[in-house]
Design a protein around this motif. Structure first.
Motif, PDB file in Angstrom:
ATOM      1  N   PHE A   1      -5.657  -1.250  -8.156  1.00  0.00           N
ATOM      2  CA  PHE A   1      -6.385  -2.483  -7.943  1.00  0.00           C
ATOM      3  C   PHE A   1      -7.814  -2.147  -7.549  1.00  0.00           C
ATOM      4  N   PRO A   2      -8.747  -2.950  -7.992  1.00  0.00           N
ATOM      5  CA  PRO A   2     -10.149  -2.620  -7.731  1.00  0.00           C
ATOM      6  C   PRO A   2     -10.672  -3.188  -6.408  1.00  0.00           C
ATOM      7  N   CYS A   3     -11.444  -2.357  -5.716  1.00  0.00           N
ATOM      8  CA  CYS A   3     -12.250  -2.816  -4.597  1.00  0.00           C
ATOM      9  C   CYS A   3     -13.680  -2.740  -5.096  1.00  0.00           C
ATOM     10  N   GLU A   4     -14.436  -3.785  -4.872  1.00  0.00           N
ATOM     11  CA  GLU A   4     -15.793  -3.832  -5.402  1.00  0.00           C
ATOM     12  C   GLU A   4     -16.814  -3.890  -4.279  1.00  0.00           C
ATOM     13  N   CYS A   5     -17.954  -3.215  -4.533  1.00  0.00           N
ATOM     14  CA  CYS A   5     -19.060  -3.200  -3.583  1.00  0.00           C
ATOM     15  C   CYS A   5     -20.334  -3.635  -4.283  1.00  0.00           C
ATOM     16  N   GLU A   6     -21.214  -4.282  -3.529  1.00  0.00           N
ATOM     17  CA  GLU A   6     -22.554  -4.609  -3.989  1.00  0.00           C
ATOM     18  C   GLU A   6     -23.513  -4.051  -2.964  1.00  0.00           C
ATOM     19  N   VAL A   9     -21.976  -2.979   0.302  1.00  0.00           N
ATOM     20  CA  VAL A   9     -21.160  -3.958   1.028  1.00  0.00           C
ATOM     21  C   VAL A   9     -19.876  -4.217   0.253  1.00  0.00           C
ATOM     22  N   LEU A  10     -18.756  -4.011   0.909  1.00  0.00           N
ATOM     23  CA  LEU A  10     -17.459  -4.273   0.309  1.00  0.00           C
ATOM     24  C   LEU A  10     -17.310  -5.778   0.136  1.00  0.00           C
ATOM     25  N   THR A  11     -17.220  -6.230  -1.117  1.00  0.00           N
ATOM     26  CA  THR A  11     -17.166  -7.670  -1.369  1.00  0.00           C
ATOM     27  C   THR A  11     -15.755  -8.166  -1.646  1.00  0.00           C
ATOM     28  N   THR A  12     -14.976  -7.409  -2.397  1.00  0.00           N
ATOM     29  CA  THR A  12     -13.596  -7.822  -2.676  1.00  0.00           C
ATOM     30  C   THR A  12     -12.684  -6.618  -2.849  1.00  0.00           C
ATOM     31  N   CYS A  13     -11.472  -6.797  -2.400  1.00  0.00           N
ATOM     32  CA  CYS A  13     -10.383  -5.867  -2.670  1.00  0.00           C
ATOM     33  C   CYS A  13      -9.257  -6.729  -3.214  1.00  0.00           C
ATOM     34  N   SER A  14      -9.194  -6.840  -4.519  1.00  0.00           N
ATOM     35  CA  SER A  14      -8.183  -7.684  -5.154  1.00  0.00           C
ATOM     36  C   SER A  14      -6.849  -6.959  -5.143  1.00  0.00           C
ATOM     37  N   ILE A  15      -5.997  -7.375  -4.242  1.00  0.00           N
ATOM     38  CA  ILE A  15      -4.700  -6.730  -4.087  1.00  0.00           C
ATOM     39  C   ILE A  15      -3.629  -7.689  -4.607  1.00  0.00           C
ATOM     40  N   PRO A  16      -3.105  -7.446  -5.807  1.00  0.00           N
ATOM     41  CA  PRO A  16      -2.050  -8.320  -6.322  1.00  0.00           C
ATOM     42  C   PRO A  16      -0.847  -8.331  -5.376  1.00  0.00           C
ATOM     43  N   VAL A  21       1.055  -4.073  -1.209  1.00  0.00           N
ATOM     44  CA  VAL A  21       0.281  -3.030  -0.538  1.00  0.00           C
ATOM     45  C   VAL A  21       0.269  -3.285   0.970  1.00  0.00           C
ATOM     46  N   MET A  22       0.745  -2.292   1.709  1.00  0.00           N
ATOM     47  CA  MET A  22       0.829  -2.424   3.158  1.00  0.00           C
ATOM     48  C   MET A  22      -0.222  -1.589   3.883  1.00  0.00           C
ATOM     49  N   ARG A  23      -0.749  -0.553   3.246  1.00  0.00           N
ATOM     50  CA  ARG A  23      -1.750   0.325   3.857  1.00  0.00           C
ATOM     51  C   ARG A  23      -2.881   0.560   2.868  1.00  0.00           C
ATOM     52  N   LEU A  24      -4.102   0.435   3.372  1.00  0.00           N
ATOM     53  CA  LEU A  24      -5.266   0.636   2.527  1.00  0.00           C
ATOM     54  C   LEU A  24      -6.230   1.571   3.239  1.00  0.00           C
ATOM     55  N   ALA A  38     -13.644 -10.236   1.515  1.00  0.00           N
ATOM     56  CA  ALA A  38     -13.225  -8.932   1.003  1.00  0.00           C
ATOM     57  C   ALA A  38     -11.710  -8.758   0.971  1.00  0.00           C
ATOM     58  N   PHE A  39     -11.003  -9.367   1.898  1.00  0.00           N
ATOM     59  CA  PHE A  39      -9.554  -9.148   1.970  1.00  0.00           C
ATOM     60  C   PHE A  39      -8.749 -10.422   1.730  1.00  0.00           C
ATOM     61  N   ARG A  40      -9.336 -11.362   1.016  1.00  0.00           N
ATOM     62  CA  ARG A  40      -8.618 -12.590   0.668  1.00  0.00           C
ATOM     63  C   ARG A  40      -7.407 -12.220  -0.174  1.00  0.00           C
ATOM     64  N   GLY A  41      -6.266 -12.733   0.197  1.00  0.00           N
ATOM     65  CA  GLY A  41      -5.040 -12.474  -0.548  1.00  0.00           C
ATOM     66  C   GLY A  41      -4.308 -11.217  -0.135  1.00  0.00           C
ATOM     67  N   ALA A  42      -4.786 -10.540   0.900  1.00  0.00           N
ATOM     68  CA  ALA A  42      -4.134  -9.300   1.353  1.00  0.00           C
ATOM     69  C   ALA A  42      -3.021  -9.628   2.341  1.00  0.00           C
ATOM     70  N   HIS A  43      -2.064 -10.416   1.894  1.00  0.00           N
ATOM     71  CA  HIS A  43      -1.009 -10.926   2.767  1.00  0.00           C
ATOM     72  C   HIS A  43      -0.105  -9.845   3.348  1.00  0.00           C
ATOM     73  N   ASP A  44       0.164  -8.806   2.575  1.00  0.00           N
ATOM     74  CA  ASP A  44       1.104  -7.776   3.010  1.00  0.00           C
ATOM     75  C   ASP A  44       0.435  -6.613   3.747  1.00  0.00           C
ATOM     76  N   LEU A  45      -0.889  -6.637   3.829  1.00  0.00           N
ATOM     77  CA  LEU A  45      -1.627  -5.529   4.423  1.00  0.00           C
ATOM     78  C   LEU A  45      -1.354  -5.420   5.926  1.00  0.00           C
ATOM     79  N   LEU A  46      -0.812  -4.271   6.328  1.00  0.00           N
ATOM     80  CA  LEU A  46      -0.508  -4.018   7.736  1.00  0.00           C
ATOM     81  C   LEU A  46      -1.514  -3.072   8.385  1.00  0.00           C
ATOM     82  N   ALA A  47      -2.028  -2.117   7.615  1.00  0.00           N
ATOM     83  CA  ALA A  47      -2.945  -1.103   8.156  1.00  0.00           C
ATOM     84  C   ALA A  47      -4.156  -0.959   7.245  1.00  0.00           C
TER      85      ALA A  47
END
Length: 168
Positions: A1-6, A9-16, A21-24, A38-47
């Motif tokens: 999955f792509p994380c994008e920067c401008e 600055v980290l703008t998005t990390c599209s995590i399906p 994904v629990m750790r990034l 940047a972390f919209r939709g990162a529901h399962d992210l724990l770390a």
């Protein structure tokens, strides 16, 4: 999955969500800031590890969309101030090796926060009540600061640690 920067600055990390994904780990990637979505939709992210970047400013609200986040490492960046509050479910926040001179009250208003690494910031002041909203706090590392354990009021039962134990 792509994380994008401008411009760093980290703008998005599209995590399906289907990936679960629990750790990034985004340490040492040259990131200078984190965008509000940047972390919209990162529901399962724990770390989340954003250590060893060049992040200068931080609004902890950027992590609100990662509502299950439990561990956040922002160590060894260039953070000098924290504007806002961290997500309520965090259990460990590592901010060691930044440039945070003053800790505002209410920044850590989490009923779940257990471990807080603030060592090696050159911190000089903690506002009165800076730790009042963290009743379950167990450990605070303060070594390498002007501020020390005898000059902060921690919740009952919290242990303040000034010694460096070589853990990084």
């Amino acid at each position: 999955f792509p994380c994008e920067c401008e411009g760093g600055v980290l703008t998005t990390c599209s995590i399906p969500r289907k990936l679960g994904v629990m750790r990034l780990y985004l340490h040492n990637k040259g990131i200078t800031g984190v965008g509000s979505n940047a972390f919209r939709g990162a529901h399962d992210l724990l770390a989340l590890d954003l250590s060893r970047n060049q992040i200068n400013e931080l609004s902890p609200a950027v992590f609100d969309t990662a509502e299950n986040l439990r561990y956040l490492d922002l160590s060894h960046n260039n953070i000098s101030a924290i504007e806002g509050t961290f997500p309520r479910r965090l259990r460990t926040v590592a901010l060691r090796g930044n440039r945070i001179a003053r800790l505002s009250s209410g920044v850590f208003s989490s009923g779940h926060l257990r471990n807080l690494f603030l060592d090696d910031n050159g911190m000089r002041e903690a506002e009165s009540g800076a730790f009042d909203a963290v009743p379950k706090l167990e450990h605070v590392w303060l070594g390498g600061n002007v501020l020390n354990c005898s000059s902060v009021q921690l919740p009952y039962g919290a242990r303040c640690i000034e010694d460096a134990c070589g853990v990084d």
